[in-house]
Design an enzyme around this catalytic site. Structure first.
Site, mmCIF file in Angstrom:
data_model
loop_
_atom_site.group_PDB
_atom_site.id
_atom_site.type_symbol
_atom_site.label_atom_id
_atom_site.label_comp_id
_atom_site.label_asym_id
_atom_site.label_seq_id
_atom_site.Cartn_x
_atom_site.Cartn_y
_atom_site.Cartn_z
ATOM 1 C CB THR A 12 -0.918 0.021 1.238
ATOM 2 O OG1 THR A 12 -1.960 0.955 1.011
ATOM 3 C CG2 THR A 12 -0.181 0.391 2.486
ATOM 4 C CB CYS A 175 4.519 1.374 -5.720
ATOM 5 S SG CYS A 175 4.249 0.005 -4.582
#
Length: 189
Positions: A12, A175
């Site tokens: 996350t 990411c």
């Protein structure tokens, strides 16, 4: 965050920025199980203590919810004292055999302080009002710092929401465990 077990949910980006007596914590919505996206709209930020505290988590989801519950208990025991509640949580985290195995981190903030609670039970206050955790945290942190520390006229007029959204979107581009479904919680002066 190193993924020790591909059967757990990880990954996350959580970003917190404090500016002019306002603070925002934002999180992306992606939940990954190993290398598979399981959910795109998870809510990893929430309000606690009658909406006076905002928090976001990174790491194993079940572990983070355990920490939320513990933090809520500490905030009830020490109302209006976020730092003390976090230090008490960190003490428990270090001492309790069960809690020591939890794989999660949190950012918590109220109207006066922002704190990172690490997986080792450390409580850290960022020096410049910007904090980030999670797999995309370093990317979001770098982008947010660049936007906040720029001295041109445009950057001085950027809203806190714009800075947070831009930094989170940059992290999502880099990411693989972060997406663009950004959820924010804000405390305004």
């Amino acid at each position: 965050m190193e993924h020790k077990d591909n059967s757990k949910m990880y990954g996350t980006t959580i970003l917190c920025i404090r500016r002019n007596n306002n603070v925002i914590i934002a999180g992306d919505g992606q939940v990954s199980l190993g290398h598979t996206v399981m959910k795109n709209s998870a809510k990893k930020v929430k309000r606690l203590a009658n909406d006076t505290v905002i928090t976001g988590f990174a790491g194993a989801t079940a572990d983070a919810f355990t920490l939320f519950e513990r933090l809520e208990g500490k905030l009830e025991k020490h109302p209006g004292q976020l730092l003390r509640a976090c230090v008490e949580l960190a003490k428990d985290w270090r001492m309790d055999r069960y809690l020591r195995r939890l794989e999660a981190m949190m950012i918590v903030a109220d109207k006066s302080v922002s704190l990172i609670i690490s997986g080792n039970g450390d409580v850290l206050e960022p020096e410049n009002g910007i904090a980030a955790i999670g797999s995309g945290g370093n990317y979001a942190l770098a982008a947010a710092k660049a936007l906040c520390e720029s001295n041109d006229k445009f950057s001085q007029n950027m809203t806190l929401e714009y800075i947070v959204t831009t930094a989170m979107n940059i992290a999502a581009e880099i990411c693989i465990y972060t997406n663009n479904n950004i959820i924010m919680e804000k405390i305004e002066d």
